[in-house]
Design a protein around this motif. Structure first.
Motif, PDB file in Angstrom:
ATOM      1  N   LYS A 240       0.962 -12.738 -38.897  1.00 28.40           N
ATOM      2  CA  LYS A 240       1.494 -12.216 -37.612  1.00 28.40           C
ATOM      3  C   LYS A 240       1.160 -13.113 -36.615  1.00 28.40           C
ATOM      4  O   LYS A 240       0.135 -13.528 -36.656  1.00 28.40           O
ATOM      5  CB  LYS A 240       1.002 -10.677 -37.645  1.00 28.40           C
ATOM      6  N   ASN A 241       2.362 -13.263 -35.678  1.00 32.35           N
ATOM      7  CA  ASN A 241       1.964 -14.141 -34.629  1.00 32.35           C
ATOM      8  C   ASN A 241       1.737 -13.185 -33.385  1.00 32.35           C
ATOM      9  O   ASN A 241       2.534 -12.435 -32.905  1.00 32.35           O
ATOM     10  CB  ASN A 241       3.286 -14.890 -34.239  1.00 32.35           C
ATOM     11  N   ASP A 242       0.511 -13.159 -33.359  1.00 32.92           N
ATOM     12  CA  ASP A 242       0.107 -12.220 -31.937  1.00 32.92           C
ATOM     13  C   ASP A 242       0.246 -12.637 -30.841  1.00 32.92           C
ATOM     14  O   ASP A 242      -0.347 -12.142 -29.748  1.00 32.92           O
ATOM     15  CB  ASP A 242      -1.369 -11.719 -32.437  1.00 32.92           C
TER      16      ASP A 242
ATOM     17  N   GLY B  33       4.989 -11.712 -31.707  1.00 32.03           N
ATOM     18  CA  GLY B  33       4.884 -10.571 -32.256  1.00 32.03           C
ATOM     19  C   GLY B  33       5.726 -10.431 -33.719  1.00 32.03           C
ATOM     20  O   GLY B  33       5.494  -9.226 -34.249  1.00 32.03           O
ATOM     21  N   LYS B  34       6.304 -11.393 -34.146  1.00 34.34           N
ATOM     22  CA  LYS B  34       6.927 -11.380 -35.516  1.00 34.34           C
ATOM     23  C   LYS B  34       6.004 -11.584 -36.731  1.00 34.34           C
ATOM     24  O   LYS B  34       4.876 -12.073 -36.383  1.00 34.34           O
ATOM     25  CB  LYS B  34       8.157 -12.376 -35.412  1.00 34.34           C
ATOM     26  N   SER B  35       6.351 -11.202 -37.891  1.00 36.87           N
ATOM     27  CA  SER B  35       5.556 -11.351 -39.022  1.00 36.87           C
ATOM     28  C   SER B  35       6.202 -11.972 -40.216  1.00 36.87           C
ATOM     29  O   SER B  35       7.764 -12.010 -40.071  1.00 36.87           O
ATOM     30  CB  SER B  35       5.111  -9.979 -39.650  1.00 36.87           C
ATOM     31  N   GLY B  36       5.666 -12.684 -41.127  1.00 41.45           N
ATOM     32  CA  GLY B  36       6.215 -13.108 -42.166  1.00 41.45           C
ATOM     33  C   GLY B  36       5.184 -13.311 -43.468  1.00 41.45           C
ATOM     34  O   GLY B  36       3.863 -13.019 -43.167  1.00 41.45           O
TER      35      GLY B  36
ATOM     36  N   VAL C 252       5.357 -19.674 -29.900  1.00 37.99           N
ATOM     37  CA  VAL C 252       5.912 -19.770 -31.360  1.00 37.99           C
ATOM     38  C   VAL C 252       4.906 -20.497 -32.097  1.00 37.99           C
ATOM     39  O   VAL C 252       4.453 -21.449 -31.537  1.00 37.99           O
ATOM     40  CB  VAL C 252       7.403 -20.269 -31.670  1.00 37.99           C
TER      41      VAL C 252
ATOM     42  N   GLU D  61       8.381 -21.205 -38.307  1.00 37.24           N
ATOM     43  CA  GLU D  61       8.198 -20.760 -36.903  1.00 37.24           C
ATOM     44  C   GLU D  61       8.361 -19.388 -36.553  1.00 37.24           C
ATOM     45  O   GLU D  61       9.448 -18.808 -36.938  1.00 37.24           O
ATOM     46  CB  GLU D  61       9.078 -21.581 -36.004  1.00 37.24           C
ATOM     47  N   LEU D  62       7.304 -18.603 -36.333  1.00 44.91           N
ATOM     48  CA  LEU D  62       7.565 -17.054 -35.905  1.00 44.91           C
ATOM     49  C   LEU D  62       7.695 -16.900 -34.469  1.00 44.91           C
ATOM     50  O   LEU D  62       6.650 -17.261 -33.845  1.00 44.91           O
ATOM     51  CB  LEU D  62       6.273 -16.215 -36.618  1.00 44.91           C
ATOM     52  N   ASP D  63       8.668 -16.230 -34.091  1.00 45.99           N
ATOM     53  CA  ASP D  63       8.439 -15.833 -32.638  1.00 45.99           C
ATOM     54  C   ASP D  63       7.282 -14.617 -32.271  1.00 45.99           C
ATOM     55  O   ASP D  63       6.981 -14.131 -33.007  1.00 45.99           O
ATOM     56  CB  ASP D  63       9.765 -15.073 -32.223  1.00 45.99           C
TER      57      ASP D  63
ATOM     58  N   GLU E 267       3.524 -21.015 -36.491  1.00 44.78           N
ATOM     59  CA  GLU E 267       3.691 -21.117 -37.893  1.00 44.78           C
ATOM     60  C   GLU E 267       2.495 -21.192 -38.600  1.00 44.78           C
ATOM     61  O   GLU E 267       1.321 -21.417 -38.019  1.00 44.78           O
ATOM     62  CB  GLU E 267       4.686 -22.204 -38.310  1.00 44.78           C
TER      63      GLU E 267
END
Length: 162
Positions: free
Chosen positions: A78-80, A126-129, A85, A122-124, A87
């Motif tokens: 999770k990009n907190d 608030g996004k997760s992967g 951005v 690359e996670l914006d 990764e």
């Protein structure tokens, strides 16, 4: 008569429980954090850098757990960050005492030479992967390779036991 009736419910439950544990991957939570885009990024905080002082880091990774067993590992990332951005790339450390190969002109790790095992690109904010990889025993480094981030301390050690 169905298979469960023939075997008995207890036997079927034991078989099912044994089967599910064979396929279960270790799960690792990864939080990508920073102190905000307006915060100046320090340099010289790359893994294995001489005189490393991680208290100066303005970005980094929180990894839990930091040790798993060899086999399938699923990273939930999770990009907190609120505005940057990030990764996460899994790097195998052939020699944990040496720094990763670095491309100074690009301000990032040379992923091809460093032992890249997979990534959550690359996670914006608030996004997760997620990423599931088969890892052998050894030392790994989880890094963010967005230019400048690795050198600013955005990495975490990770161990895979036999």
């Amino acid at each position: 008569m169905n298979t469960i009736s023939k075997l008995g419910i207890g036997t079927a439950m034991l078989i099912a429980a044994g089967t599910s544990s064979v396929w279960a991957a270790s799960r690792v939570q990864v939080s990508l954090w920073d102190k905000g885009a307006s915060t100046e990024m320090p340099m010289g905080l790359a893994y294995a850098a001489p005189g490393l002082d991680m208290t100066k880091a303005t970005m980094g990774m929180k990894v839990s757990p930091g040790v798993v067993k060899a086999g399938k590992v699923t990273f939930k990332v999770k990009n907190d960050s609120k505005d940057t951005v990030h990764e996460m790339i899994v790097m195998f450390l052939a020699d944990p005492k040496k720094p990763l190969p670095y491309i100074d002109a690009e301000n990032r790790v040379d992923e091809d030479k460093a032992g890249d095992k997979g990534e959550v690109s690359e996670l914006d904010p608030g996004k997760s992967g997620s990423l599931t990889v088969d890892l052998k025993a050894g030392k790994y480094l989880l890094i963010c390779n967005v230019p400048g981030h690795y050198g600013a301390g955005m990495w975490a050690e990770f161990t895979v036991n036999p």
